[in-house]
Motif scaffolding. Structure first.
Motif, PDB file in Angstrom:
ATOM      1  N   GLU A   1     -18.801  61.213  49.331  1.00 17.64           N
ATOM      2  CA  GLU A   1     -18.709  61.197  47.879  1.00 17.64           C
ATOM      3  C   GLU A   1     -17.432  60.483  47.446  1.00 17.64           C
ATOM      4  N   GLY A   2     -17.563  59.625  46.469  1.00 17.61           N
ATOM      5  CA  GLY A   2     -16.393  58.933  45.931  1.00 17.61           C
ATOM      6  C   GLY A   2     -16.637  58.512  44.495  1.00 17.61           C
ATOM      7  N   PHE A   3     -15.624  58.664  43.671  1.00 15.26           N
ATOM      8  CA  PHE A   3     -15.756  58.239  42.278  1.00 15.26           C
ATOM      9  C   PHE A   3     -14.365  57.913  41.744  1.00 15.26           C
ATOM     10  N   ILE A   4     -14.368  57.129  40.669  1.00 16.30           N
ATOM     11  CA  ILE A   4     -13.117  56.833  39.983  1.00 16.30           C
ATOM     12  C   ILE A   4     -13.334  57.047  38.485  1.00 16.30           C
ATOM     13  N   VAL A   5     -12.289  57.486  37.833  1.00 16.15           N
ATOM     14  CA  VAL A   5     -12.326  57.615  36.375  1.00 16.15           C
ATOM     15  C   VAL A   5     -11.868  56.273  35.832  1.00 16.15           C
ATOM     16  N   GLU A   6     -12.812  55.519  35.269  1.00 15.68           N
ATOM     17  CA  GLU A   6     -12.514  54.164  34.807  1.00 15.68           C
ATOM     18  C   GLU A   6     -11.767  54.148  33.483  1.00 15.68           C
ATOM     19  N   ASP A   7     -12.160  55.024  32.576  1.00 16.69           N
ATOM     20  CA  ASP A   7     -11.567  54.961  31.249  1.00 16.69           C
ATOM     21  C   ASP A   7     -11.706  56.314  30.565  1.00 16.69           C
ATOM     22  N   VAL A   8     -10.739  56.610  29.717  1.00 15.49           N
ATOM     23  CA  VAL A   8     -10.802  57.801  28.872  1.00 15.49           C
ATOM     24  C   VAL A   8     -10.434  57.369  27.459  1.00 15.49           C
ATOM     25  N   TRP A   9     -11.317  57.668  26.524  1.00 14.34           N
ATOM     26  CA  TRP A   9     -11.091  57.351  25.116  1.00 14.34           C
ATOM     27  C   TRP A   9     -10.881  58.641  24.353  1.00 14.34           C
TER      28      TRP A   9
ATOM     29  N   SER B   1     -13.153  63.434  23.215  1.00 17.77           N
ATOM     30  CA  SER B   1     -12.756  62.624  24.367  1.00 17.77           C
ATOM     31  C   SER B   1     -14.016  62.067  24.999  1.00 17.77           C
ATOM     32  N   LYS B   2     -13.898  60.855  25.533  1.00 19.97           N
ATOM     33  CA  LYS B   2     -15.019  60.202  26.191  1.00 19.97           C
ATOM     34  C   LYS B   2     -14.514  59.723  27.548  1.00 19.97           C
ATOM     35  N   VAL B   3     -15.056  60.279  28.635  1.00 17.82           N
ATOM     36  CA  VAL B   3     -14.616  59.971  29.997  1.00 17.82           C
ATOM     37  C   VAL B   3     -15.693  59.131  30.674  1.00 17.82           C
ATOM     38  N   THR B   4     -15.297  57.981  31.226  1.00 18.32           N
ATOM     39  CA  THR B   4     -16.216  57.102  31.938  1.00 18.32           C
ATOM     40  C   THR B   4     -15.910  57.187  33.428  1.00 18.32           C
ATOM     41  N   VAL B   5     -16.946  57.550  34.222  1.00 17.12           N
ATOM     42  CA  VAL B   5     -16.793  57.764  35.664  1.00 17.12           C
ATOM     43  C   VAL B   5     -17.720  56.809  36.402  1.00 17.12           C
ATOM     44  N   ARG B   6     -17.182  56.110  37.415  1.00 15.73           N
ATOM     45  CA  ARG B   6     -17.989  55.226  38.266  1.00 15.73           C
ATOM     46  C   ARG B   6     -18.142  55.861  39.643  1.00 15.73           C
ATOM     47  N   ASN B   7     -19.383  55.952  40.113  1.00 13.87           N
ATOM     48  CA  ASN B   7     -19.662  56.484  41.444  1.00 13.87           C
ATOM     49  C   ASN B   7     -19.478  55.362  42.460  1.00 13.87           C
ATOM     50  N   THR B   8     -18.497  55.497  43.333  1.00 15.04           N
ATOM     51  CA  THR B   8     -18.220  54.477  44.357  1.00 15.04           C
ATOM     52  C   THR B   8     -18.618  54.941  45.751  1.00 15.04           C
ATOM     53  N   GLY B   9     -19.200  56.121  45.866  1.00 13.77           N
ATOM     54  CA  GLY B   9     -19.551  56.680  47.169  1.00 13.77           C
ATOM     55  C   GLY B   9     -20.957  56.327  47.607  1.00 13.77           C
TER      56      GLY B   9
ATOM     57  N   GLU C   1     -11.981  65.871  43.542  1.00 15.07           N
ATOM     58  CA  GLU C   1     -11.274  65.884  42.265  1.00 15.07           C
ATOM     59  C   GLU C   1     -10.550  64.568  42.023  1.00 15.07           C
ATOM     60  N   ALA C   2     -10.385  64.231  40.761  1.00 15.96           N
ATOM     61  CA  ALA C   2      -9.557  63.104  40.337  1.00 15.96           C
ATOM     62  C   ALA C   2      -8.758  63.565  39.125  1.00 15.96           C
ATOM     63  N   LYS C   3      -7.453  63.407  39.201  1.00 18.45           N
ATOM     64  CA  LYS C   3      -6.574  63.855  38.117  1.00 18.45           C
ATOM     65  C   LYS C   3      -5.667  62.699  37.732  1.00 18.45           C
ATOM     66  N   GLN C   4      -5.657  62.337  36.430  1.00 16.46           N
ATOM     67  CA  GLN C   4      -4.860  61.215  35.949  1.00 16.46           C
ATOM     68  C   GLN C   4      -4.299  61.525  34.578  1.00 16.46           C
ATOM     69  N   LEU C   5      -3.210  60.830  34.271  1.00 17.93           N
ATOM     70  CA  LEU C   5      -2.622  60.901  32.924  1.00 17.93           C
ATOM     71  C   LEU C   5      -3.126  59.720  32.106  1.00 17.93           C
TER      72      LEU C   5
END
Length: 147
Positions: A60-68, A78-86, A140-144
């Motif tokens: 499993e792998g994903f990245i949070v591409e954008d948060v509006w 809030s609008k969270v965009t997640v891309r599945n890279t796994g 999990e993915a945690k970002q500022l």
């Protein structure tokens, strides 16, 4: 004078006792084998499922591409965009903003695709927002992000 005893009846109690002991031990042995077989089968299924989950978590792998962060006339969102890279589908189970659970509806994102999650949340303009995305398998993915 001696009493006459028939030879065929001598020691019959020993034979009956031996037969009873052998049958009791056989029944206990059969019960023990049956119980251990079912117990080990149940444990094997549990271990197999746990191993499958861990292997899938590795895939499993994903990245949070954008948060509006945006507002409409009544609320802030809030609008969270997640891309599945796994290599497997990802089920997003929770989204936290500033260590507060903001969303937990569950969203499946197929392999190599992008998913968007929109939810109502509190945030203040111009400050850093801590966004934490968690999957059902525990990745999990945690970002500022700046709002």
């Amino acid at each position: 004078m001696r009493k006459y005893r028939p030879r065929g009846r001598r020691g019959i109690g020993t034979v009956v006792t031996s037969v009873m002991l052998v049958s009791a031990v056989s029944l206990m042995g059969a019960f023990l084998v049956s119980w251990s077989s079912s117990s080990f089968a149940t444990k094997q299924v549990g271990v197999s499922e746990e191993i499958d989950d861990r292997v899938n978590q590795i895939s499993e792998g994903f990245i949070v591409e954008d948060v509006w962060f945006f507002t409409n006339s009544t609320s802030s969102y809030s609008k969270v965009t997640v891309r599945n890279t796994g290599d497997v589908a990802v089920t997003i189970s929770h989204v936290y903003v500033n260590n507060t659970q903001a969303w937990n509806a569950g969203k499946v994102i197929p392999r190599s695709e992008v998913g968007t999650i929109t939810f109502e949340t509190l945030w203040s303009a111009g400050s850093a927002q801590d966004v934490w995305v968690k999957t059902q398998r525990g990745t999990e993915a945690k970002q500022l992000w700046r709002s």
